[in-house]
Design a protein around this motif. Structure first.
Motif, PDB file in Angstrom:
ATOM      1  N   LYS A   1       0.830  -1.205   0.000  1.00 49.27           N
ATOM      2  CA  LYS A   1       0.000   0.000   0.000  1.00 49.27           C
ATOM      3  C   LYS A   1       0.863   1.253   0.000  1.00 49.27           C
ATOM      4  O   LYS A   1       0.543   2.239  -0.687  1.00 49.27           O
ATOM      5  N   ASN A   2       1.962   1.197   0.796  1.00 48.40           N
ATOM      6  CA  ASN A   2       2.857   2.363   0.815  1.00 48.40           C
ATOM      7  C   ASN A   2       3.462   2.600  -0.567  1.00 48.40           C
ATOM      8  O   ASN A   2       3.600   3.746  -1.011  1.00 48.40           O
ATOM      9  N   LYS A   3       3.829   1.489  -1.203  1.00 44.69           N
ATOM     10  CA  LYS A   3       4.397   1.604  -2.540  1.00 44.69           C
ATOM     11  C   LYS A   3       3.387   2.202  -3.506  1.00 44.69           C
ATOM     12  O   LYS A   3       3.707   3.098  -4.307  1.00 44.69           O
ATOM     13  N   ALA A   4       2.132   1.708  -3.398  1.00 40.93           N
ATOM     14  CA  ALA A   4       1.085   2.224  -4.281  1.00 40.93           C
ATOM     15  C   ALA A   4       0.803   3.697  -4.001  1.00 40.93           C
ATOM     16  O   ALA A   4       0.593   4.502  -4.924  1.00 40.93           O
ATOM     17  N   ALA A   5       0.836   4.052  -2.693  1.00 43.71           N
ATOM     18  CA  ALA A   5       0.578   5.448  -2.330  1.00 43.71           C
ATOM     19  C   ALA A   5       1.667   6.357  -2.868  1.00 43.71           C
ATOM     20  O   ALA A   5       1.391   7.449  -3.398  1.00 43.71           O
ATOM     21  N   LYS A   6       2.919   5.903  -2.734  1.00 41.10           N
ATOM     22  CA  LYS A   6       4.034   6.712  -3.246  1.00 41.10           C
ATOM     23  C   LYS A   6       3.946   6.871  -4.755  1.00 41.10           C
ATOM     24  O   LYS A   6       4.233   7.943  -5.306  1.00 41.10           O
ATOM     25  N   GLU A   7       3.540   5.767  -5.409  1.00 44.48           N
ATOM     26  CA  GLU A   7       3.408   5.839  -6.868  1.00 44.48           C
ATOM     27  C   GLU A   7       2.326   6.840  -7.258  1.00 44.48           C
ATOM     28  O   GLU A   7       2.478   7.598  -8.227  1.00 44.48           O
ATOM     29  N   ARG A   8       1.229   6.843  -6.472  1.00 42.20           N
ATOM     30  CA  ARG A   8       0.151   7.790  -6.766  1.00 42.20           C
ATOM     31  C   ARG A   8       0.620   9.230  -6.556  1.00 42.20           C
ATOM     32  O   ARG A   8       0.325  10.126  -7.355  1.00 42.20           O
ATOM     33  N   VAL A   9       1.332   9.433  -5.444  1.00 37.65           N
ATOM     34  CA  VAL A   9       1.839  10.776  -5.165  1.00 37.65           C
ATOM     35  C   VAL A   9       2.783  11.233  -6.268  1.00 37.65           C
ATOM     36  O   VAL A   9       2.748  12.385  -6.718  1.00 37.65           O
ATOM     37  N   GLU A  10       3.628  10.315  -6.714  1.00 36.85           N
ATOM     38  CA  GLU A  10       4.563  10.656  -7.785  1.00 36.85           C
ATOM     39  C   GLU A  10       3.825  11.007  -9.072  1.00 36.85           C
ATOM     40  O   GLU A  10       4.192  11.938  -9.789  1.00 36.85           O
ATOM     41  N   ARG A  11       2.759  10.220  -9.361  1.00 36.02           N
ATOM     42  CA  ARG A  11       1.974  10.524 -10.568  1.00 36.02           C
ATOM     43  C   ARG A  11       1.315  11.898 -10.460  1.00 36.02           C
ATOM     44  O   ARG A  11       1.230  12.652 -11.433  1.00 36.02           O
ATOM     45  N   LEU A  12       0.849  12.194  -9.220  1.00 40.18           N
ATOM     46  CA  LEU A  12       0.213  13.495  -9.024  1.00 40.18           C
ATOM     47  C   LEU A  12       1.210  14.635  -9.208  1.00 40.18           C
ATOM     48  O   LEU A  12       0.888  15.685  -9.782  1.00 40.18           O
ATOM     49  N   CYS A  13       2.426  14.378  -8.679  1.00 41.56           N
ATOM     50  CA  CYS A  13       3.452  15.414  -8.821  1.00 41.56           C
ATOM     51  C   CYS A  13       3.821  15.633 -10.289  1.00 41.56           C
ATOM     52  O   CYS A  13       4.105  16.767 -10.725  1.00 41.56           O
ATOM     53  N   LYS A  14       3.850  14.545 -11.054  1.00 41.12           N
ATOM     54  CA  LYS A  14       4.176  14.653 -12.476  1.00 41.12           C
ATOM     55  C   LYS A  14       3.100  15.429 -13.231  1.00 41.12           C
ATOM     56  O   LYS A  14       3.351  16.053 -14.280  1.00 41.12           O
ATOM     57  N   SER A  15       1.857  15.365 -12.670  1.00 35.11           N
ATOM     58  CA  SER A  15       0.753  16.089 -13.326  1.00 35.11           C
ATOM     59  C   SER A  15       0.676  17.543 -12.873  1.00 35.11           C
ATOM     60  O   SER A  15      -0.228  18.283 -13.280  1.00 35.11           O
ATOM     61  N   LYS A  16       1.630  17.961 -12.061  1.00 35.72           N
ATOM     62  CA  LYS A  16       1.585  19.299 -11.471  1.00 35.72           C
ATOM     63  C   LYS A  16       1.565  20.398 -12.530  1.00 35.72           C
ATOM     64  O   LYS A  16       0.723  21.306 -12.497  1.00 35.72           O
ATOM     65  N   GLU A  17       2.475  20.313 -13.467  1.00 36.14           N
ATOM     66  CA  GLU A  17       2.577  21.367 -14.482  1.00 36.14           C
ATOM     67  C   GLU A  17       1.311  21.461 -15.313  1.00 36.14           C
ATOM     68  O   GLU A  17       0.835  22.552 -15.646  1.00 36.14           O
ATOM     69  N   LEU A  18       0.751  20.266 -15.636  1.00 35.71           N
ATOM     70  CA  LEU A  18      -0.473  20.252 -16.432  1.00 35.71           C
ATOM     71  C   LEU A  18      -1.602  20.964 -15.692  1.00 35.71           C
ATOM     72  O   LEU A  18      -2.319  21.792 -16.262  1.00 35.71           O
ATOM     73  N   PHE A  19      -1.768  20.644 -14.413  1.00 25.53           N
ATOM     74  CA  PHE A  19      -2.830  21.265 -13.621  1.00 25.53           C
ATOM     75  C   PHE A  19      -2.587  22.763 -13.446  1.00 25.53           C
ATOM     76  O   PHE A  19      -3.523  23.564 -13.462  1.00 25.53           O
ATOM     77  N   GLU A  20      -1.342  23.139 -13.263  1.00 20.15           N
ATOM     78  CA  GLU A  20      -1.032  24.555 -13.072  1.00 20.15           C
ATOM     79  C   GLU A  20      -1.377  25.365 -14.320  1.00 20.15           C
ATOM     80  O   GLU A  20      -1.904  26.479 -14.247  1.00 20.15           O
ATOM     81  N   GLU A  21      -1.071  24.807 -15.488  1.00 24.11           N
ATOM     82  CA  GLU A  21      -1.321  25.524 -16.731  1.00 24.11           C
ATOM     83  C   GLU A  21      -2.802  25.637 -17.029  1.00 24.11           C
ATOM     84  O   GLU A  21      -3.300  26.698 -17.408  1.00 24.11           O
ATOM     85  N   ARG A  22      -3.541  24.539 -16.875  1.00 22.62           N
ATOM     86  CA  ARG A  22      -4.942  24.526 -17.301  1.00 22.62           C
ATOM     87  C   ARG A  22      -5.916  25.011 -16.238  1.00 22.62           C
ATOM     88  O   ARG A  22      -6.969  25.569 -16.575  1.00 22.62           O
TER      89      ARG A  22
END
Length: 234
Positions: A127-148
């Protein structure tokens, strides 16, 4: 008078004995009588020796009987002690068997707990691994969310993400609208704070858990903030 009678009887007995010996001497002669007397004395001596011997034997026999009785009592006591010791030994064996069974049960229980703990550790790790992966995916989507969406994403304490919306209030474009998101122990999204509060946040949280569509979740929250801002400004 009784004494006189007894004395007369004794005198009479002595007289009769003298007459008997006188007749015996006249019939057999002095030599034969001497031989008979010697034989009698020899018999008496033999009888005396045998009597003493048998008396000694009888005494030894009595001692032997006493010894046998004493040994029998000792054997009886020893048998009783042996029986008691056997009962005690049986009790000890029974206790040892119970302790062995308890030890086995305890060992099995410990092994089960270890296995269960290992499984829980694996689940938590997964679960921790999955949570970290989700957080990482969210961080990668940061620029997209900031722009739009005019969104800023910050990582804060306890592996939580803070989402800050701007350009919602037309009167104050820099005014922040914020919600904080974490991954709980079950591996689900959980909104831990929302400013200003939204009545529909619980509904959005449930929906993202069901669909796992995070982009739609963030977009719906921004729409809700926008609607709230419009409502407050009118």
């Amino acid at each position: 008078m009784a004494n006189t009678k007894t004395e007369d009887e004794i005198v009479l007995f002595e007289r009769e004995m003298k007459e008997f010996w006188t007749k015996l001497k006249s019939l057999y002669g002095t030599e034969q009588i001497s031989q008979t007397l010697a034989l009698r004395d020899s018999c008496k001596e033999s009888i005396k020796v045998l009597s003493e011997k048998w008396c000694k034997k009888l005494k030894e026999g009595d001692l032997m009987v006493d010894k046998i009785q004493e040994y029998s009592n000792e054997i009886l006591q020893q048998n009783q002690r042996i029986s008691e010791n056997q009962e005690h030994l049986t009790e000890i064996k029974s206790n040892l068997n119970q302790e062995k069974e308890q030890k086995k049960d305890l060992t099995d229980a410990i092994q089960e707990l270890k296995e269960e703990l290992m499984k829980k550790k694996e689940i938590i790790s997964s679960k921790n691994k999955a949570a970290k992966e989700r957080v990482e995916r969210l961080c990668k989507s940061k620029e997209l969310f900031e722009e739009r969406l005019g969104l800023e994403i910050r990582r804060i304490h306890n592996e939580q993400l803070q989402f800050i919306f701007r350009h919602i209030d037309h009167k104050d474009p820099d005014k922040p609208y914020v919600f904080t998101l974490s991954i709980n122990e079950q591996g689900d999204y959980e909104v831990t704070s929302c400013t200003p509060p939204l009545d529909c946040i619980a509904e959005f949280q449930l929906k993202v858990r069901e669909t796992n569509n995070f982009s739609a979740f963030v977009a719906n929250i921004r729409k809700a903030f926008t609607a709230l801002s419009y409502k407050q400004s009118t």
